[in-house]
Design a protein around this motif. Structure first.
Motif, PDB file in Angstrom:
ATOM      1  N   LEU A   1       0.792  -1.227   0.000  1.00 51.80           N
ATOM      2  CA  LEU A   1       0.000   0.000   0.000  1.00 51.80           C
ATOM      3  C   LEU A   1       0.827   1.281   0.000  1.00 51.80           C
ATOM      4  CD1 LEU A   1      -2.702  -1.043   2.661  1.00 51.80           C
ATOM      5  CD2 LEU A   1      -2.874  -1.206   0.171  1.00 51.80           C
ATOM      6  N   ILE A   2       2.105   1.204   0.402  1.00 53.22           N
ATOM      7  CA  ILE A   2       2.911   2.410   0.609  1.00 53.22           C
ATOM      8  C   ILE A   2       4.088   2.440  -0.364  1.00 53.22           C
ATOM      9  CG2 ILE A   2       4.215   3.763   2.291  1.00 53.22           C
ATOM     10  CD1 ILE A   2       1.265   3.412   3.019  1.00 53.22           C
ATOM     11  N   PRO A   3       4.317   3.566  -1.074  1.00 53.55           N
ATOM     12  CA  PRO A   3       5.487   3.681  -1.958  1.00 53.55           C
ATOM     13  C   PRO A   3       6.792   3.552  -1.184  1.00 53.55           C
ATOM     14  CG  PRO A   3       3.890   5.433  -2.397  1.00 53.55           C
ATOM     15  CD  PRO A   3       3.439   4.739  -1.140  1.00 53.55           C
ATOM     16  N   GLU A   4       7.844   3.131  -1.892  1.00 49.62           N
ATOM     17  CA  GLU A   4       9.118   2.828  -1.239  1.00 49.62           C
ATOM     18  C   GLU A   4       9.687   4.018  -0.462  1.00 49.62           C
ATOM     19  OE1 GLU A   4      13.762   1.902  -2.380  1.00 49.62           O
ATOM     20  OE2 GLU A   4      12.221   1.729  -3.928  1.00 49.62           O
ATOM     21  N   ASP A   5       9.573   5.232  -1.025  1.00 47.71           N
ATOM     22  CA  ASP A   5      10.210   6.372  -0.382  1.00 47.71           C
ATOM     23  C   ASP A   5       9.513   6.813   0.898  1.00 47.71           C
ATOM     24  OD1 ASP A   5       7.932   7.303  -1.627  1.00 47.71           O
ATOM     25  OD2 ASP A   5       8.867   9.094  -2.475  1.00 47.71           O
ATOM     26  N   ARG A   6       8.334   6.229   1.178  1.00 47.35           N
ATOM     27  CA  ARG A   6       7.624   6.561   2.421  1.00 47.35           C
ATOM     28  C   ARG A   6       7.468   5.343   3.326  1.00 47.35           C
ATOM     29  NH1 ARG A   6       3.672   9.016  -0.967  1.00 47.35           N
ATOM     30  NH2 ARG A   6       2.060   7.697  -0.036  1.00 47.35           N
ATOM     31  N   ARG A   7       8.081   4.244   2.937  1.00 46.01           N
ATOM     32  CA  ARG A   7       7.845   2.994   3.666  1.00 46.01           C
ATOM     33  C   ARG A   7       8.463   2.996   5.054  1.00 46.01           C
ATOM     34  NH1 ARG A   7       8.961  -1.167  -0.582  1.00 46.01           N
ATOM     35  NH2 ARG A   7       7.137  -0.241  -1.564  1.00 46.01           N
ATOM     36  N   ASP A   8       9.653   3.570   5.207  1.00 42.90           N
ATOM     37  CA  ASP A   8      10.266   3.601   6.536  1.00 42.90           C
ATOM     38  C   ASP A   8       9.430   4.467   7.483  1.00 42.90           C
ATOM     39  OD1 ASP A   8      10.908   5.932   5.183  1.00 42.90           O
ATOM     40  OD2 ASP A   8      12.950   6.047   5.955  1.00 42.90           O
ATOM     41  N   LYS A   9       8.852   5.544   6.946  1.00 39.35           N
ATOM     42  CA  LYS A   9       8.005   6.396   7.772  1.00 39.35           C
ATOM     43  C   LYS A   9       6.702   5.678   8.154  1.00 39.35           C
ATOM     44  CE  LYS A   9       9.973  10.595   5.771  1.00 39.35           C
ATOM     45  NZ  LYS A   9       9.718  11.859   5.032  1.00 39.35           N
ATOM     46  N   ALA A  10       6.175   4.887   7.215  1.00 37.62           N
ATOM     47  CA  ALA A  10       4.983   4.090   7.539  1.00 37.62           C
ATOM     48  C   ALA A  10       5.303   3.080   8.625  1.00 37.62           C
ATOM     49  CB  ALA A  10       4.464   3.376   6.284  1.00 37.62           C
ATOM     50  N   ASN A  11       6.493   2.474   8.554  1.00 36.83           N
ATOM     51  CA  ASN A  11       6.908   1.560   9.611  1.00 36.83           C
ATOM     52  C   ASN A  11       7.032   2.283  10.948  1.00 36.83           C
ATOM     53  OD1 ASN A  11       7.056  -0.801   8.042  1.00 36.83           O
ATOM     54  ND2 ASN A  11       9.079  -0.248   7.286  1.00 36.83           N
ATOM     55  N   GLY A  12       7.397   3.561  10.889  1.00 36.29           N
ATOM     56  CA  GLY A  12       7.409   4.360  12.113  1.00 36.29           C
ATOM     57  C   GLY A  12       6.019   4.521  12.697  1.00 36.29           C
ATOM     58  N   LEU A  13       5.014   4.709  11.833  1.00 28.76           N
ATOM     59  CA  LEU A  13       3.632   4.787  12.312  1.00 28.76           C
ATOM     60  C   LEU A  13       3.193   3.459  12.937  1.00 28.76           C
ATOM     61  CD1 LEU A  13       1.880   6.758   9.412  1.00 28.76           C
ATOM     62  CD2 LEU A  13       2.411   7.588  11.722  1.00 28.76           C
ATOM     63  N   VAL A  14       3.634   2.356  12.340  1.00 28.55           N
ATOM     64  CA  VAL A  14       3.340   1.049  12.927  1.00 28.55           C
ATOM     65  C   VAL A  14       3.949   0.950  14.321  1.00 28.55           C
ATOM     66  CG1 VAL A  14       3.707  -1.438  12.701  1.00 28.55           C
ATOM     67  CG2 VAL A  14       3.126  -0.083  10.684  1.00 28.55           C
ATOM     68  N   GLY A  15       5.194   1.438  14.457  1.00 33.43           N
ATOM     69  CA  GLY A  15       5.826   1.453  15.771  1.00 33.43           C
ATOM     70  C   GLY A  15       5.097   2.347  16.748  1.00 33.43           C
ATOM     71  N   MET A  16       4.567   3.478  16.259  1.00 33.68           N
ATOM     72  CA  MET A  16       3.820   4.379  17.129  1.00 33.68           C
ATOM     73  C   MET A  16       2.546   3.712  17.633  1.00 33.68           C
ATOM     74  SD  MET A  16       2.521   8.279  16.398  1.00 33.68           S
ATOM     75  CE  MET A  16       1.293   7.786  15.185  1.00 33.68           C
ATOM     76  N   VAL A  17       1.890   2.958  16.762  1.00 34.35           N
ATOM     77  CA  VAL A  17       0.701   2.219  17.171  1.00 34.35           C
ATOM     78  C   VAL A  17       1.053   1.204  18.254  1.00 34.35           C
ATOM     79  CG1 VAL A  17      -0.978   0.497  16.384  1.00 34.35           C
ATOM     80  CG2 VAL A  17      -0.598   2.565  15.048  1.00 34.35           C
ATOM     81  N   SER A  18       2.192   0.535  18.078  1.00 34.45           N
ATOM     82  CA  SER A  18       2.638  -0.396  19.119  1.00 34.45           C
ATOM     83  C   SER A  18       2.895   0.334  20.424  1.00 34.45           C
ATOM     84  CB  SER A  18       3.918  -1.115  18.669  1.00 34.45           C
ATOM     85  OG  SER A  18       3.686  -1.875  17.509  1.00 34.45           O
ATOM     86  N   GLY A  19       3.445   1.546  20.308  1.00 33.11           N
ATOM     87  CA  GLY A  19       3.700   2.338  21.512  1.00 33.11           C
ATOM     88  C   GLY A  19       2.426   2.712  22.234  1.00 33.11           C
ATOM     89  N   ILE A  20       1.422   3.117  21.470  1.00 23.31           N
ATOM     90  CA  ILE A  20       0.130   3.421  22.083  1.00 23.31           C
ATOM     91  C   ILE A  20      -0.413   2.181  22.787  1.00 23.31           C
ATOM     92  CG2 ILE A  20      -2.267   4.053  21.595  1.00 23.31           C
ATOM     93  CD1 ILE A  20      -1.179   5.767  19.274  1.00 23.31           C
ATOM     94  N   GLY A  21      -0.188   1.025  22.156  1.00 24.45           N
ATOM     95  CA  GLY A  21      -0.630  -0.224  22.782  1.00 24.45           C
ATOM     96  C   GLY A  21       0.048  -0.464  24.110  1.00 24.45           C
ATOM     97  N   PHE A  22       1.373  -0.289  24.141  1.00 20.42           N
ATOM     98  CA  PHE A  22       2.096  -0.486  25.399  1.00 20.42           C
ATOM     99  C   PHE A  22       1.680   0.527  26.452  1.00 20.42           C
ATOM    100  CE2 PHE A  22       5.353  -3.712  25.738  1.00 20.42           C
ATOM    101  CZ  PHE A  22       5.417  -4.207  24.456  1.00 20.42           C
ATOM    102  N   LEU A  23       1.459   1.768  26.010  1.00 20.43           N
ATOM    103  CA  LEU A  23       1.063   2.811  26.950  1.00 20.43           C
ATOM    104  C   LEU A  23      -0.230   2.447  27.669  1.00 20.43           C
ATOM    105  CD1 LEU A  23       1.242   5.707  28.110  1.00 20.43           C
ATOM    106  CD2 LEU A  23       0.044   6.485  26.063  1.00 20.43           C
ATOM    107  N   THR A  24      -1.210   2.027  26.910  1.00 20.75           N
ATOM    108  CA  THR A  24      -2.508   1.710  27.510  1.00 20.75           C
ATOM    109  C   THR A  24      -2.529   0.318  28.123  1.00 20.75           C
ATOM    110  OG1 THR A  24      -3.254   1.028  25.312  1.00 20.75           O
ATOM    111  CG2 THR A  24      -3.772   3.253  25.987  1.00 20.75           C
ATOM    112  N   THR A  25      -1.793  -0.615  27.502  1.00 20.85           N
ATOM    113  CA  THR A  25      -1.797  -1.996  27.974  1.00 20.85           C
ATOM    114  C   THR A  25      -1.334  -2.114  29.418  1.00 20.85           C
ATOM    115  OG1 THR A  25      -1.538  -3.028  25.805  1.00 20.85           O
ATOM    116  CG2 THR A  25      -0.668  -4.228  27.686  1.00 20.85           C
TER     117      THR A  25
END
Length: 442
Positions: free
Chosen positions: A132-156
């Protein structure tokens, strides 16, 4: 909101649910049994099962629509949580305090399978980033995935601590059932323009075939990729120390509610890390970023339990969590670039399986080793006599010593990997690889 953002929200709900149940189970078992051995065994069993299922999960991801397998993971979690709820209601409470009892471990197994069923999302989501994400934005998308994991840990961590303190395992399992159902219902409404799964270049036709030889061939064709997986494997070998002992160490210094709140506070680091990656990316060479953050992580691990101070523990956990998403995003970005899309599920699954295979050995060994060797060593043994005056004495200092030694080993390992020819070969392969992003209309 785009489909990708809907996926992030949905995965956030699913991750929060599953890891709340997982954290709460570990808290509850330690409180009921007061056994480091039990928490170590739980961590080991979890990692064994995760590694065992990862290859199959990867095959399912490659051969089926990603949305379909994610929905299937929610259904499986619902079934296991419901079975665990019934088992808890039927078994006398006294039997669940016996570490050697079958009833306790049957209950743990059912809950664990419910959590593990959600792991298929961790394999499916990186492949969808590729699609779904072009190559030049893929690392940033992976950062958003990490942020989602962070929100999970914060609330978990916060939710699990209060769930256990307020309603024990009943409240925990009710939470798991309700929010797993909500994640399932939301995902049904998300429309994904993902590619149709097709036979790969070897003419594979079996929709459920794991095809380990083909996966190994793909990995072997990329110079240094096996070395990257091996490096992550040794990292997770040391990381098993954290899974086995972190809760026991934290709960030795504070109440379960306060421990949950501390985890919630320091988990903000995950969110901040994800924001930084989403804004700046990982640089031209994600592997270099991976090595640098690992040096920071293991230096922190060697120091954050050097004294029994809650502030030091909190700062150390914050740093550890801040650099974690950088390492995860760097590995994912590398695999997304150098591995063909139609094989990425199996390669991600293989990597997860192999990387986690070492950690159960640590978790299985470290609990008994700490309980029966290191804790006595630092309570009234030779260790207490030798360094007890400045390091401290007692069970919590025995656990602390294990963390410090793991950190030192991690520093040595990362330094060796950073200076290896495999690091240079994989960096070169990443730089020259074409974008494997598929045509979603295919």
């Amino acid at each position: 909101m785009t489909s990708f953002h809907h996926l992030l929200v949905n995965n956030a709900v699913a991750n929060i649910t599953n890891y709340t149940v997982w954290f709460a189970l570990t808290f509850w078992v330690y409180i009921e049994t007061q056994s480091v051995f039990a928490t170590g065994m739980i961590a080991g069993l979890y990692l064994v099962l995760t590694a065992a299922f990862a290859l199959w999960f990867g095959s399912l991801v490659d051969h089926h629509r990603k949305k379909r397998v994610m929905l299937g993971s929610s259904v499986a979690s619902l079934i296991f949580y419901a079975l665990a709820f019934m088992a808890y209601a039927l078994v006398p409470h006294s039997a669940l305090s016996d570490v050697g009892g079958v009833s306790l471990w049957l209950l743990i197994g059912l809950i664990m399978l419910g959590v593990i069923a959600g792991n298929i999302r961790g394999i499916a989501l990186p492949t969808l980033v590729t699609a779904l994400i072009p190559e030049d934005r893929r690392d940033k998308a992976n950062g958003l995935v990490g942020m989602v994991s962070g929100i999970g840990f914060l609330t978990t961590s916060v939710i699990s601590g209060f769930l256990v303190a307020w309603g024990g395992l009943v409240a925990t399992l009710a939470f798991g059932l309700i929010f797993t159902a909500l994640a399932f219902a939301h995902l049904i409404t998300v429309r994904l323009d993902e590619p149709v799964p097709s036979a790969d270049e070897e003419g594979e036709q079996g929709p459920k075939k794991i095809d380990l030889p083909g996966t190994l061939k793909i990995i072997g064709a990329v110079p240094g990729l096996f070395a990257l997986i091996l490096f992550a494997t040794f990292n997770n070998f040391l990381g098993g120390v954290f899974m086995a002992l972190m809760d026991a160490y934290g709960l030795s210094l504070m109440k379960v509610q306060h421990w949950g709140l501390l985890w919630g506070a320091v988990s903000v680091a995950f969110i901040l890390s994800g924001i930084v990656i989403a804004r700046t990316g990982l640089g031209a060479n994600p592997l270099r970023t991976l090595m640098i953050v690992n040096l920071i992580a293991w230096t922190t691990a060697a120091l954050f339990t050097i004294q029994p101070w809650i502030v030091l523990l909190g700062v150390g956990c914050f740093i550890w969590m801040f650099v974690g998403p950088f390492a995860e995003a760097a590995e994912q970005t590398t695999l997304q670039k150098v591995v063909p899309y139609e094989r990425q599920g199996r390669v991600f699954g293989f990597a997860q399986s192999v990387e986690l295979a070492a950690a159960p050995l640590t978790a299985f060994l470290i609990g008994p080793l700490t309980q029966f060797v290191v804790i006595p060593f630092m309570t009234d043994g030779a260790g207490a006599d030798a360094i007890g005056d400045w390091f401290g004495r007692g069970p919590d200092r025995g656990i602390a010593l294990v963390f410090t030694l793991a950190g030192v080993v991690g520093i040595l390992l990362t330094t060796a990997a950073f200076n290896s020819p495999y690091y240079r070969r994989l960096s070169a392969a990443y730089a020259r690889s074409p974008d494997p992003r598929p045509d979603a209309s295919a």
